[in-house]
Design a protein around this motif. Structure first.
Motif, PDB file in Angstrom:
ATOM      1  N   ALA A 232       0.653  -0.828  -0.274  1.00  8.67           N
ATOM      2  CA  ALA A 232      -0.099   0.229  -0.292  1.00  8.67           C
ATOM      3  C   ALA A 232       0.849   1.141  -0.487  1.00  8.67           C
ATOM      4  CB  ALA A 232      -0.409  -0.134   1.366  1.00  8.67           C
ATOM      5  N   GLY A 233       0.271   2.323  -0.597  1.00  5.34           N
ATOM      6  CA  GLY A 233       0.686   3.630  -0.656  1.00  5.34           C
ATOM      7  C   GLY A 233       0.025   5.047  -0.690  1.00  5.34           C
TER       8      GLY A 233
ATOM      9  N   TRP B  16      -3.646   0.221  -2.484  1.00  9.88           N
ATOM     10  CA  TRP B  16      -3.350  -0.800  -1.980  1.00  9.88           C
ATOM     11  C   TRP B  16      -3.698  -1.608  -3.024  1.00  9.88           C
ATOM     12  CZ3 TRP B  16      -5.984  -5.455  -1.274  1.00  9.88           C
ATOM     13  CH2 TRP B  16      -5.425  -6.730  -0.483  1.00  9.88           C
ATOM     14  N   ASN B  17      -2.332  -2.712  -3.142  1.00  4.67           N
ATOM     15  CA  ASN B  17      -1.745  -3.533  -4.738  1.00  4.67           C
ATOM     16  C   ASN B  17      -2.870  -4.662  -3.961  1.00  4.67           C
ATOM     17  OD1 ASN B  17      -2.042  -4.877  -6.234  1.00  4.67           O
ATOM     18  ND2 ASN B  17       0.226  -4.452  -7.158  1.00  4.67           N
ATOM     19  N   GLY B  18      -4.163  -5.424  -5.042  1.00  7.85           N
ATOM     20  CA  GLY B  18      -4.289  -6.626  -4.086  1.00  7.85           C
ATOM     21  C   GLY B  18      -4.110  -7.498  -5.661  1.00  7.85           C
TER      22      GLY B  18
ATOM     23  N   ARG C  98     -10.192   0.678   1.586  1.00 10.79           N
ATOM     24  CA  ARG C  98     -10.226   0.260   2.611  1.00 10.79           C
ATOM     25  C   ARG C  98     -11.201   0.847   4.540  1.00 10.79           C
ATOM     26  NH1 ARG C  98      -6.486   5.424   5.140  1.00 10.79           N
ATOM     27  NH2 ARG C  98      -7.133   6.644   3.575  1.00 10.79           N
ATOM     28  N   GLY C  99     -12.625   1.903   3.445  1.00  7.98           N
ATOM     29  CA  GLY C  99     -13.693   2.369   4.384  1.00  7.98           C
ATOM     30  C   GLY C  99     -14.708   2.528   3.821  1.00  7.98           C
TER      31      GLY C  99
ATOM     32  N   ASP D 182      -7.739  -1.464  -3.178  1.00  4.85           N
ATOM     33  CA  ASP D 182      -8.690  -0.385  -2.500  1.00  4.85           C
ATOM     34  C   ASP D 182      -8.141   1.209  -3.385  1.00  4.85           C
ATOM     35  OD1 ASP D 182      -9.285  -2.253  -1.405  1.00  4.85           O
ATOM     36  OD2 ASP D 182      -8.628  -1.925   0.132  1.00  4.85           O
ATOM     37  N   LEU D 183      -8.666   1.929  -3.427  1.00  2.42           N
ATOM     38  CA  LEU D 183      -7.743   3.611  -3.981  1.00  2.42           C
ATOM     39  C   LEU D 183      -9.590   4.307  -3.002  1.00  2.42           C
ATOM     40  CD1 LEU D 183      -6.558   4.901  -5.535  1.00  2.42           C
ATOM     41  CD2 LEU D 183      -8.274   4.806  -7.245  1.00  2.42           C
TER      42      LEU D 183
END
Length: 359
Positions: free
Chosen positions: A193-194, A203-205, A259-260, A314-315
């Motif tokens: 993630a970054g 986050w790279n899934g 994430r939210g 995730d963005l």
């Protein structure tokens, strides 16, 4: 020390701070004196170590501390400053509700009446919006803010850039977008993630490395199909705003896991809803084009991600001035900003008071 360098409200160190949206750090001893602490330790037979630099008057903090210890009104002044900062945060949150709109998470607009509000509230809110849209951890300094406020409250339409943000003043309000220069790509290995450009958490899934970079309006990506990119680039022959003729190319929404919860990710559809057409119809074309150029585009192995793979990423928006380090003084404003961007709210302080003192 801060108060001697700026005209902004100086509150000293905060008694409650949220780190990384996850951990509250509480400081219950801010108003306990050195004598109080030493008396407490003596009663329990505990020793302590004195830092000799605390008594060395060659250091500014030592000189300032001595001055404050001799000033019986210092504690009252700091508490008054805390109350003023909280009032600004509340006023800024109300200002967001009444005078600010956000388009597709990329283009902000301050309504004309919002530019005529209380100067202190406008300074507070616009400074922090500048930091958010520019991906910067701090609001612009005093000189830059004076320049921004003078421009924003002026009567002449035009554009200016400050804090990595383009301010576009028009008759229907002030538009804010990230300037297109200096947006660097972010490489994320699988599972990593970054924060990209100080504006988006990613986050790279995927099972392969992924790159987050600025969308190129002149080239295809999962965000911008080639036909629309060509249309957006033809500014000289295009109308000044997006009209009915552009309806088939208006931005639609797909979703990506975040994430939210779920937030909109900019994309295009061939059959936009009536509501979307109405909302986008009056956006200035030049301002929206700048917003497009600041959007995140996702690629893997040199190719744009398909919608299927986008769903494994995730963005979500990232607020550089708040998501790493949020004092309780700014909590109300930051939480309202989260609602504007449709992101998860911030974690509330676990306690309302410590040792009888409200936090």
């Amino acid at each position: 020390m801060h108060g001697m360098r700026t005209e902004q409200i100086s509150t000293g160190i905060a008694d409650a701070v949220l780190f990384d949206r996850r951990f509250w750090i509480l400081r219950p001893l801010l108003f306990s004196t050195r004598a109080d602490v030493r008396a407490f330790l003596r009663e329990r037979g505990a020793g302590w170590i004195d830092d000799p630099s605390n008594e060395d008057m060659k250091y500014e903090r030592a000189r300032t501390r001595r001055q404050l210890s001799a000033d019986t009104s210092a504690q009252k002044d700091i508490r008054a400053a805390w109350a003023e900062r909280l009032a600004l945060s509340f006023g800024g949150a109300e200002w967001l509700d009444r005078h600010f709109t956000l388009h597709r998470g990329l283009l902000g607009r301050v309504l004309p009446d919002g530019l005529r509000q209380d100067r202190a509230v406008l300074d507070y809110a616009l400074g922090r919006l500048t930091a958010v849209f520019g991906g910067q951890p701090f609001a612009p300094g005093r000189a830059h803010m004076e320049r921004i406020l003078a421009f924003a409250t002026g009567s002449e339409p035009g554009r200016m850039t400050a804090g990595r943000v383009v301010f576009d003043l028009r008759r229907d309000g002030l538009y804010l977008t990230r300037e297109s220069r200096g947006i660097m790509p972010l490489l994320l290995p699988p599972g990593e993630a970054g924060v990209w450009d100080g504006r988006f958490y990613a986050w790279n899934g995927l099972s392969t490395s992924m790159v987050v970079e600025a969308a190129d309006p002149h080239a295809p990506s999962f965000l911008w199909p080639q036909g629309f990119a060509r249309g957006m680039s033809q500014e000289s022959s295009a109308p000044k705003s997006l009209g009915a003729g552009d309806a088939s190319r208006i931005v639609e929404s797909i979703t990506a896991r975040t994430r939210g919860g779920w937030i909109p990710v900019t994309s295009l559809g061939s059959s936009p809803s009536t509501g979307m057409r109405e909302r986008m119809h009056h956006l200035p074309k030049a301002a929206w084009k700048r917003a497009v150029a600041s959007a995140p585009a996702l690629t893997a192995e040199g190719a744009p991600l398909s919608e299927e793979f986008v769903r494994r990423v995730d963005l979500t928006p990232y607020f550089a001035p708040f998501d790493r380090f949020l004092t309780r003084f700014d909590f109300i404003f930051a939480n309202r900003l989260s609602a504007v961007f449709a992101t998860a709210p911030y974690a509330r302080p676990p306690l309302r008071s410590i040792d009888g003192k409200t936090i």
